[in-house]
Enzyme design. Structure first.
Site, PDB file in Angstrom:
ATOM      1  N   ARG A 123       0.828  -1.200   0.000  1.00  0.00           N
ATOM      2  CA  ARG A 123       0.000   0.000   0.000  1.00  0.00           C
ATOM      3  C   ARG A 123       0.866   1.254   0.000  1.00  0.00           C
ATOM      4  O   ARG A 123       1.895   1.302   0.665  1.00  0.00           O
ATOM      5  CB  ARG A 123      -0.900   0.033   1.241  1.00  0.00           C
TER       6      ARG A 123
ATOM      7  N   ARG B  70     -21.239 -16.518  -5.007  1.00  0.00           N
ATOM      8  CA  ARG B  70     -21.623 -15.405  -5.869  1.00  0.00           C
ATOM      9  C   ARG B  70     -20.740 -14.184  -5.651  1.00  0.00           C
ATOM     10  O   ARG B  70     -20.722 -13.267  -6.468  1.00  0.00           O
ATOM     11  CB  ARG B  70     -23.091 -15.043  -5.637  1.00  0.00           C
TER      12      ARG B  70
ATOM     13  N   ASP C 194     -26.797 -11.668   1.538  1.00  0.00           N
ATOM     14  CA  ASP C 194     -27.268 -10.302   1.301  1.00  0.00           C
ATOM     15  C   ASP C 194     -26.941  -9.401   2.479  1.00  0.00           C
ATOM     16  O   ASP C 194     -26.443  -8.282   2.312  1.00  0.00           O
ATOM     17  CB  ASP C 194     -28.785 -10.297   1.073  1.00  0.00           C
TER      18      ASP C 194
END
Length: 767
Positions: free
Chosen positions: A431, A543, A648
């Site tokens: 980073r 997913r 979700d």
């Protein structure tokens, strides 16, 4: 002869005249200066002269120019060599990189011994590591090792001091002279000198230490951490005190300090001098002599008055109402008030010469703190008065960012320490300081995903760019293999008709093979079938795996039974491009606190507030796939696979924790509903993953279901699982990250009584 004498006399006289004309001043100084200098030295005032120093200090404070308790340079050097025998250690010389090549950056903690007591703080450190994604129970896979011996308090007068550490660690077969080991320490040394002696040889181990002295700090190897109390929260932590609707950069007090004043010993000089800057108006400096058992033996003439004034002000009130907070050194270089000032958005004014600031390798403290000099204390008030109000506000905002990103919990302190070490292993793939010092912070900007700012959803404004103009449709399919359901055919046709669609990916989550290519609809964009990657085919977290086939910034996540039109897809994508860091979608849910059951509730009732957008039909940035898979620990993802529609909730919680922002709901057609479909599963007797209609615990317009009385129904079980998921995820984060919103975005002229020809998305209003 007379003439000769006359010329000699004139020559001698002329020589004296020239000498006095050109060198007379020097002669006069030579003749009288030494006497005057001696007289001046004799008449120079003593430090104890009351008439000259009455308005500045009491004579008792200035009896000697030096503090006899301070260690001499020779003593400091001897103490440093006794602790840091490998003072030349660097990552290249004292760290075995080969241990990290095969299994990546994994951390192993030594097994805890039953008869070995651990302090509360060290237990939190070990717990933070063991519940993180870095942890491995197998030492053969480990890149870094953490001792189970409590090394936080190395003051031999402390009750938590562990003796015979040298003998214990030499008996560990994995010790290897300290190579690839990380040692945590908060307190070192003891009265009166408080040197950094740990009482054992750390060998080639990396030292993560509070109150680190720059002379002992090994750059690029050791890590300076903040001093935190035993009450510091394990995870989550309290939020900062600077709220969006209360940001007055100018507060009641300009500069404050309230704390103990050491009458003798190391650290007493700075705190004893703080009363010089106190004016009782906008600068408040309060000290008390009540420190230690024998403070009355050393009390001076100021103690009684200081003790009375000290009780007149509340410390928390001073923090809330001050712009700057003085953070002087204590017995050691660091103090608890450093983190207290950060949380309160009170800009720290550091008076601790030689302190290696926490995580200074990554954090730019010049944007959040004022670093002063102990010897120039009287210049501090004028220095802070000169800081422009705009810069003051920027300082305050940065203190809140740093507090929330790296210091609000033990988890964040430990994870920041580990991530800094991880960055050292691959410096070309680490980073930048920009990522460490800009929202959302280094812990949430994974270099494994990218080191280019334009690849993240957070830096488009700073980078002067915008997300890609195309999206990837990602459809999760659980249909049987013999045929394709009609909803997925209509969905593929609608999505492929969008002018912004680049490709369609279908995640096949069945163990049976997908239908042949001839049965899939013909589209104008590429359509690719991807097999699930979970341990159990059909895992819900599949997913959100970072598939290499996803090349666009935007991902349109869909379930196969979702019903959308091309206009809805186009408008939602246009909205997402303005908010690329958020989830933008259609079906929504909300959360609430149930005071009766004292837990979080989950509802599908249509209300004015929303906090969750279901990923059955939502846009988000592809980076969240990497963050979901790599940032979250495996145990949390396994929890999701075991609970209905928990993916979700977890994705929404993750995005809210990163952005501190709510999702965005966009308009949808009136008849758009989540269809309940009786689906045949992928295997015999397997109902498969519920379609989007069954993902809802109740119809959209029904009141929120309750767990009581519904446990016997399938919908009740799913809803109970959703409630459990929400509460378990909130417990893992340590707080509830979800943010509620009343915002819904519609196209211009939506539902207005004007000609359809004037509307950009007229089909949104057609039945």
């Amino acid at each position: 002869m007379q003439t000769r004498k006359k010329y000699i006399f004139l020559t001698f006289l002329a020589s004296w005249l020239l000498l006095f004309c050109f060198g007379g001043d020097q002669l006069r100084r030579f003749a009288f200066f030494s006497g005057r200098k001696a007289e001046a030295q004799r008449n120079w005032p003593h430090w104890t002269d009351r008439s000259l120093l009455k308005s500045f200090a009491d004579p008792e404070e200035l009896q000697s120019d030096g503090d006899p308790s301070l260690p001499s340079p020779r003593e400091r050097r001897a103490a440093r060599l006794s602790v840091y025998k490998n003072s030349g250690c660097r990552m290249e010389t004292c760290f075995d990189f080969s241990r990290c090549e095969k299994n990546g950056f994994k951390v192993f903690t030594y097994p805890r011994e039953r008869d070995q007591p651990l302090s509360e703080s060290y237990s939190k450190i070990l717990t933070s590591i063991e519940r993180s994604r870095y942890y491995t129970p197998n030492p053969a896979e480990a890149c870094l090792f953490i001792l189970s011996i409590d090394t936080l308090d190395r003051d031999h007068l402390s009750g938590q001091y562990v003796r015979n550490v040298d003998e214990k660690i030499r008996g560990f077969p994995l010790w290897n002279g300290g190579r690839n080991h990380l040692i945590f320490n908060l307190y070192s040394g003891t009265w009166p000198n408080y040197t950094e002696d740990l009482g054992f040889d750390i060998g080639q181990a990396i030292l993560a230490k509070a109150s680190f002295y720059t002379e002992n700090f090994r750059p690029g190897f050791d890590i300076s951490i903040p001093l935190f109390s035993k009450d510091h929260p394990q995870r989550g932590g309290e939020r900062g005190w600077l709220y969006q609707d209360s940001i007055p950069p100018k507060k009641k007090y300009l500069l404050v300090f309230k704390g103990k004043r050491y009458l003798t010993g190391i650290g007493s000089g700075t705190r004893n001098a703080l009363h010089h800057i106190h004016n009782g108006k906008d600068i408040v400096s309060l000290t008390t002599c009540k420190h230690g058992k024998d403070w009355e033996k050393h009390k001076d003439t100021r103690c009684d008055k200081d003790n009375v004034d000290y009780e007149k002000f509340d410390y928390q009130e001073l923090l809330h109402n001050s712009t700057f907070c003085i953070v002087p050194r204590g017995r050691r270089l660091g103090s608890f008030r450093f983190l207290e000032a950060l949380q309160a958005a009170c800009i720290p004014v550091l008076l601790s010469d030689g302190w290696e600031l926490p995580f200074a390798e990554a954090i730019d403290w010049s944007k959040a703190a004022v670093v002063g000099n102990e010897r120039l204390l009287l210049q501090i008030p004028s220095a802070v008065r000169c800081i422009h109000p705009e810069r003051v506000l920027a300082f305050q905002q940065q203190t809140q960012f740093l507090w929330d990103a790296y210091f609000s919990s033990v988890d964040k302190i430990v994870h920041t320490t580990l991530e800094i070490i991880k960055d050292r292993l691959l410096p070309h793939h680490s980073r930048s300081r920009f990522l460490w010092n800009t929202l959302p912070g280094g812990l949430l900007a994974l270099p494994d995903f990218s080191t280019h700012l334009g690849d993240f959803p957070f830096y488009y404004l700073q980078h002067g760019s915008s997300p890609s103009e195309k999206f990837t449709a990602f459809i999760r399919a659980v249909s049987p293999a013999d045929s394709l359901s009609q909803p997925i055919l209509r969905l593929i046709q609608a999505v492929s008709g969008s002018q912004y669609c680049a490709q369609i990916l279908v995640l096949w989550s069945c163990e049976k093979p997908p239908p042949p290519s001839g049965k899939w609809p013909q589209t104008t964009v590429p359509l690719t079938i991807i097999q699930g990657r979970g341990k159990v085919r059909g895992a819900r977290t599949d997913r959100f795996f970072p598939y290499a086939a996803i090349q666009t910034d935007a991902v349109l996540s869909l379930d196969e039974h979702t019903s959308l039109s091309t206009s809805e897809v186009d408008f939602a994508f246009v909205v997402w491009r303005s908010f690329p860091e958020r989830i933008v979608g259609f079906p929504t849910r909300s959360h609430f606190w149930d005071p009766e059951q004292r837990r979080w509730g989950y509802t599908s009732k249509w209300t004015n507030e929303i906090s969750i957008v279901l990923t059955a039909a939502a846009f988000y940035h592809r980076y969240y796939h990497s963050l979901f898979t790599e940032f979250l620990p495996a145990g949390l993802r396994e929890l999701v696979d075991g609970l209905a529609t928990c993916e979700d909730i977890l994705m929404n919680v993750l995005v809210a924790a990163v952005t501190k922002l709510p999702p965005i709901k966009v308009t949808q057609r009136k008849q758009h509903k989540e269809t309940v479909s009786q689906q045949v599963g992928c295997k015999d007797g397997d109902a498969g993953t519920p379609p989007v209609g069954e993902r809802s615990p109740s119809p959209p317009r029904s009141p929120p279901a309750k767990v009581k009385g519904t446990a016997g129904t399938a919908g009740g079980r799913r809803f109970s699982q959703q409630q459990d998921c929400l509460n378990q995820v909130a417990d893992w984060f340590g707080y509830m990250p979800l943010v509620s919103s009343q915002l819904r975005l519609d196209p211009v002229l939506f539902k207005d009584q004007v000609s359809v020809l004037r509307k950009k998305y007229p089909r949104l209003e057609k039945p």
